[in-house]
Design a protein around this motif. Sequence first.
Motif, PDB file in Angstrom:
ATOM      1  N   THR A 175     -30.993  13.260  67.198  1.00  0.00           N
ATOM      2  CA  THR A 175     -30.514  11.909  67.462  1.00  0.00           C
ATOM      3  C   THR A 175     -29.123  12.049  68.059  1.00  0.00           C
ATOM      4  OG1 THR A 175     -31.755  11.082  65.573  1.00  0.00           O
ATOM      5  CG2 THR A 175     -30.039   9.635  66.455  1.00  0.00           C
ATOM      6  N   TYR A 176     -28.935  11.574  69.286  1.00  0.00           N
ATOM      7  CA  TYR A 176     -27.615  11.651  69.923  1.00  0.00           C
ATOM      8  C   TYR A 176     -26.677  10.624  69.300  1.00  0.00           C
ATOM      9  CZ  TYR A 176     -29.331  14.831  73.550  1.00  0.00           C
ATOM     10  OH  TYR A 176     -29.838  15.909  74.217  1.00  0.00           O
ATOM     11  N   LYS A 177     -25.393  10.835  69.540  1.00  0.00           N
ATOM     12  CA  LYS A 177     -24.390   9.983  68.888  1.00  0.00           C
ATOM     13  C   LYS A 177     -24.590   8.506  69.200  1.00  0.00           C
ATOM     14  CE  LYS A 177     -20.818  13.460  68.262  1.00  0.00           C
ATOM     15  NZ  LYS A 177     -20.847  14.504  69.295  1.00  0.00           N
ATOM     16  N   GLY A 200     -44.300  15.910  80.520  1.00  0.00           N
ATOM     17  CA  GLY A 200     -43.946  14.578  80.031  1.00  0.00           C
ATOM     18  C   GLY A 200     -43.054  13.856  81.011  1.00  0.00           C
ATOM     19  N   PRO A 201     -42.975  12.519  80.871  1.00  0.00           N
ATOM     20  CA  PRO A 201     -42.178  11.709  81.811  1.00  0.00           C
ATOM     21  C   PRO A 201     -40.680  11.896  81.589  1.00  0.00           C
ATOM     22  CG  PRO A 201     -43.015  10.328  80.039  1.00  0.00           C
ATOM     23  CD  PRO A 201     -43.620  11.689  79.836  1.00  0.00           C
ATOM     24  N   ASN A 202     -39.879  11.374  82.490  1.00  0.00           N
ATOM     25  CA  ASN A 202     -38.425  11.402  82.317  1.00  0.00           C
ATOM     26  C   ASN A 202     -38.062  10.731  81.004  1.00  0.00           C
ATOM     27  OD1 ASN A 202     -37.584  12.737  84.657  1.00  0.00           O
ATOM     28  ND2 ASN A 202     -37.882  10.873  85.868  1.00  0.00           N
ATOM     29  N   GLY A 203     -37.114  11.354  80.293  1.00  0.00           N
ATOM     30  CA  GLY A 203     -36.654  10.780  79.035  1.00  0.00           C
ATOM     31  C   GLY A 203     -37.504  11.151  77.836  1.00  0.00           C
ATOM     32  N   ALA A 204     -38.528  11.995  78.028  1.00  0.00           N
ATOM     33  CA  ALA A 204     -39.438  12.342  76.930  1.00  0.00           C
ATOM     34  C   ALA A 204     -38.789  13.234  75.880  1.00  0.00           C
ATOM     35  CB  ALA A 204     -40.681  13.027  77.493  1.00  0.00           C
ATOM     36  N   GLY A 205     -37.751  13.964  76.287  1.00  0.00           N
ATOM     37  CA  GLY A 205     -37.088  14.876  75.355  1.00  0.00           C
ATOM     38  C   GLY A 205     -37.202  16.341  75.741  1.00  0.00           C
ATOM     39  N   LYS A 206     -37.710  16.613  76.932  1.00  0.00           N
ATOM     40  CA  LYS A 206     -37.945  17.991  77.361  1.00  0.00           C
ATOM     41  C   LYS A 206     -36.650  18.795  77.443  1.00  0.00           C
ATOM     42  CE  LYS A 206     -39.978  16.717  81.265  1.00  0.00           C
ATOM     43  NZ  LYS A 206     -39.850  15.238  81.161  1.00  0.00           N
ATOM     44  N   THR A 207     -35.656  18.237  78.128  1.00  0.00           N
ATOM     45  CA  THR A 207     -34.390  18.952  78.304  1.00  0.00           C
ATOM     46  C   THR A 207     -33.666  19.125  76.965  1.00  0.00           C
ATOM     47  OG1 THR A 207     -34.217  18.121  80.558  1.00  0.00           O
ATOM     48  CG2 THR A 207     -32.193  18.956  79.566  1.00  0.00           C
ATOM     49  N   THR A 208     -33.779  18.122  76.111  1.00  0.00           N
ATOM     50  CA  THR A 208     -33.174  18.218  74.777  1.00  0.00           C
ATOM     51  C   THR A 208     -33.823  19.344  73.980  1.00  0.00           C
ATOM     52  OG1 THR A 208     -32.677  15.850  74.780  1.00  0.00           O
ATOM     53  CG2 THR A 208     -32.699  16.948  72.640  1.00  0.00           C
ATOM     54  N   LEU A 209     -35.129  19.472  74.079  1.00  0.00           N
ATOM     55  CA  LEU A 209     -35.846  20.534  73.358  1.00  0.00           C
ATOM     56  C   LEU A 209     -35.393  21.912  73.843  1.00  0.00           C
ATOM     57  CD1 LEU A 209     -37.981  21.306  71.295  1.00  0.00           C
ATOM     58  CD2 LEU A 209     -39.738  20.913  73.017  1.00  0.00           C
ATOM     59  N   GLY A 247     -27.259   7.031  69.300  1.00  0.00           N
ATOM     60  CA  GLY A 247     -28.393   6.525  68.531  1.00  0.00           C
ATOM     61  C   GLY A 247     -29.751   6.843  69.134  1.00  0.00           C
ATOM     62  N   THR A 248     -29.753   7.403  70.353  1.00  0.00           N
ATOM     63  CA  THR A 248     -31.042   7.744  70.976  1.00  0.00           C
ATOM     64  C   THR A 248     -31.713   8.881  70.215  1.00  0.00           C
ATOM     65  OG1 THR A 248     -30.169   7.185  73.144  1.00  0.00           O
ATOM     66  CG2 THR A 248     -32.175   8.508  73.103  1.00  0.00           C
ATOM     67  N   LYS A 249     -32.941   8.639  69.799  1.00  0.00           N
ATOM     68  CA  LYS A 249     -33.707   9.692  69.130  1.00  0.00           C
ATOM     69  C   LYS A 249     -34.497  10.442  70.191  1.00  0.00           C
ATOM     70  CE  LYS A 249     -35.749  10.585  64.742  1.00  0.00           C
ATOM     71  NZ  LYS A 249     -35.989  10.069  63.402  1.00  0.00           N
ATOM     72  N   ALA A 250     -33.927  11.545  70.658  1.00  0.00           N
ATOM     73  CA  ALA A 250     -34.546  12.286  71.762  1.00  0.00           C
ATOM     74  C   ALA A 250     -35.688  13.169  71.276  1.00  0.00           C
ATOM     75  CB  ALA A 250     -33.491  13.133  72.469  1.00  0.00           C
ATOM     76  N   LEU A 251     -35.576  13.693  70.054  1.00  0.00           N
ATOM     77  CA  LEU A 251     -36.654  14.478  69.444  1.00  0.00           C
ATOM     78  C   LEU A 251     -36.947  13.874  68.074  1.00  0.00           C
ATOM     79  CD1 LEU A 251     -35.471  18.129  70.269  1.00  0.00           C
ATOM     80  CD2 LEU A 251     -37.150  16.756  71.527  1.00  0.00           C
TER      81      LEU A 251
HETATM   82  P1  ADP Z   1     -36.366  14.698  79.669  1.00  0.00           P
HETATM   83  O1  ADP Z   1     -35.817  16.062  79.897  1.00  0.00           O
HETATM   84  O2  ADP Z   1     -37.793  14.715  79.204  1.00  0.00           O
HETATM   85  O3  ADP Z   1     -36.162  13.784  80.834  1.00  0.00           O
HETATM   86  P2  ADP Z   1     -34.099  14.329  77.885  1.00  0.00           P
HETATM   87  O4  ADP Z   1     -34.172  15.322  76.788  1.00  0.00           O
HETATM   88  O5  ADP Z   1     -33.176  14.590  79.014  1.00  0.00           O
HETATM   89  O6  ADP Z   1     -35.581  14.046  78.428  1.00  0.00           O
HETATM   90  O7  ADP Z   1     -33.698  12.913  77.269  1.00  0.00           O
HETATM   91  C1  ADP Z   1     -34.335  12.377  76.121  1.00  0.00           C
HETATM   92  C2  ADP Z   1     -33.621  11.091  75.720  1.00  0.00           C
HETATM   93  O8  ADP Z   1     -32.321  11.419  75.217  1.00  0.00           O
HETATM   94  C3  ADP Z   1     -33.386  10.133  76.852  1.00  0.00           C
HETATM   95  O9  ADP Z   1     -33.464   8.820  76.315  1.00  0.00           O
HETATM   96  C4  ADP Z   1     -31.980  10.457  77.316  1.00  0.00           C
HETATM   97  O10 ADP Z   1     -31.361   9.344  77.912  1.00  0.00           O
HETATM   98  C5  ADP Z   1     -31.315  10.814  76.002  1.00  0.00           C
HETATM   99  N1  ADP Z   1     -30.202  11.777  76.161  1.00  0.00           N
HETATM  100  C6  ADP Z   1     -30.274  12.989  76.751  1.00  0.00           C
HETATM  101  N2  ADP Z   1     -29.104  13.640  76.675  1.00  0.00           N
HETATM  102  C7  ADP Z   1     -28.256  12.808  75.996  1.00  0.00           C
HETATM  103  C8  ADP Z   1     -26.906  12.911  75.572  1.00  0.00           C
HETATM  104  N3  ADP Z   1     -26.180  13.999  75.824  1.00  0.00           N
HETATM  105  N4  ADP Z   1     -26.378  11.871  74.892  1.00  0.00           N
HETATM  106  C9  ADP Z   1     -27.119  10.791  74.624  1.00  0.00           C
HETATM  107  N5  ADP Z   1     -28.412  10.621  74.983  1.00  0.00           N
HETATM  108  C10 ADP Z   1     -28.971  11.615  75.656  1.00  0.00           C
END
Ligand code: ADP
Length: 224
Positions: free
Chosen positions: A12-14, A37-46, A16-20
């Motif tokens: 959960t980012y600061k 997965g689509p944009n915003g799915a959480g791939k880059t966060t993972l 409040g977005t729950k990315a994973l």
């Molecule tokens: P993907 O790679 O699948 O496009 P991301 O992992 O980039 O997905 O993003 C997942 C969610 O987390 C999105 O809603 C994105 O806006 C949010 N997000 C990503 N990085 C940050 C960050 N550093 N701070 C806050 N929210 C973030």
Amino acid sequence: GPILDIRGLEKTYKGGTKALAGVDLTINKGEIFALLGPNGAGKTTLIGAVCGLVNPTAGSIHAFGQDTAKNWREARRKIGLVPQELSFDMFDKVIRQVRYSRGMFGCPPDEARIEEVLRSLSLWDKRDAAIRELSGGMKRRVMIAKALAHDPELLFLDEPTAGVDVELRRDMWRQIDALRAAGVTIILTTHYIEEAEEMADRVGVINKGRILLVDDKEAIMAKL
Ligand code: ADP
Ligand code: ADP
């Protein structure tokens, strides 16, 4: 055992977005795994969580049998990351950037290995070129060379072909195939179904921070 074992991973980012939202995933040695997965799915966060760029809120990551929360550096040395954005000093020479990346991981200098990496990506003839002189495809190859310079066993490719033309995409696919043949375990993210179908042995479908399906490519394609 598996090369990577992720259990109950949450971020959960600061803001409040729950990315994973509770990811379980096991990756086996030698496979090519596509996170689709689509944009915003959480791939880059993972990917960021496994590579130490993102602090998980909950859950565990074992890489090469070790808990990354306890022994981070050792795991990270065996991992390569090709990020989505091209990131290097455009005025620097190809070979210097690749050497520098190797050094960043504390690996001893090894010119033979640098040459091998550059040759494998057909960059040897361009080794003394400034990166800004290279075509888009060659720049992407330099990103791969940088990620391979410290001999990782596990390579992440974040959206390797996003925004590239068909010819470049084919070239990237060939490069990824060659890496597989060299024994590197690969996890790539993509929002192109055709890319998952072309490249992967197994596919995980991710949306809103959850993995909805994981299966062999053929089984996933039958379900989608
Ligand atoms: P993907 O790679 O699948 O496009 P991301 O992992 O980039 O997905 O993003 C997942 C969610 O987390 C999105 O809603 C994105 O806006 C949010 N997000 C990503 N990085 C940050 C960050 N550093 N701070 C806050 N929210 C973030
Ligand atoms: P962490 O909890 O891992 O330290 P942060 O929540 O501090 O991550 O986010 C890192 C930075 O990225 C923050 O400055 C945040 O404002 C910014 N950011 C916010 N939303 C996004 C987003 N959708 N994509 C990328 N960065 C974002």
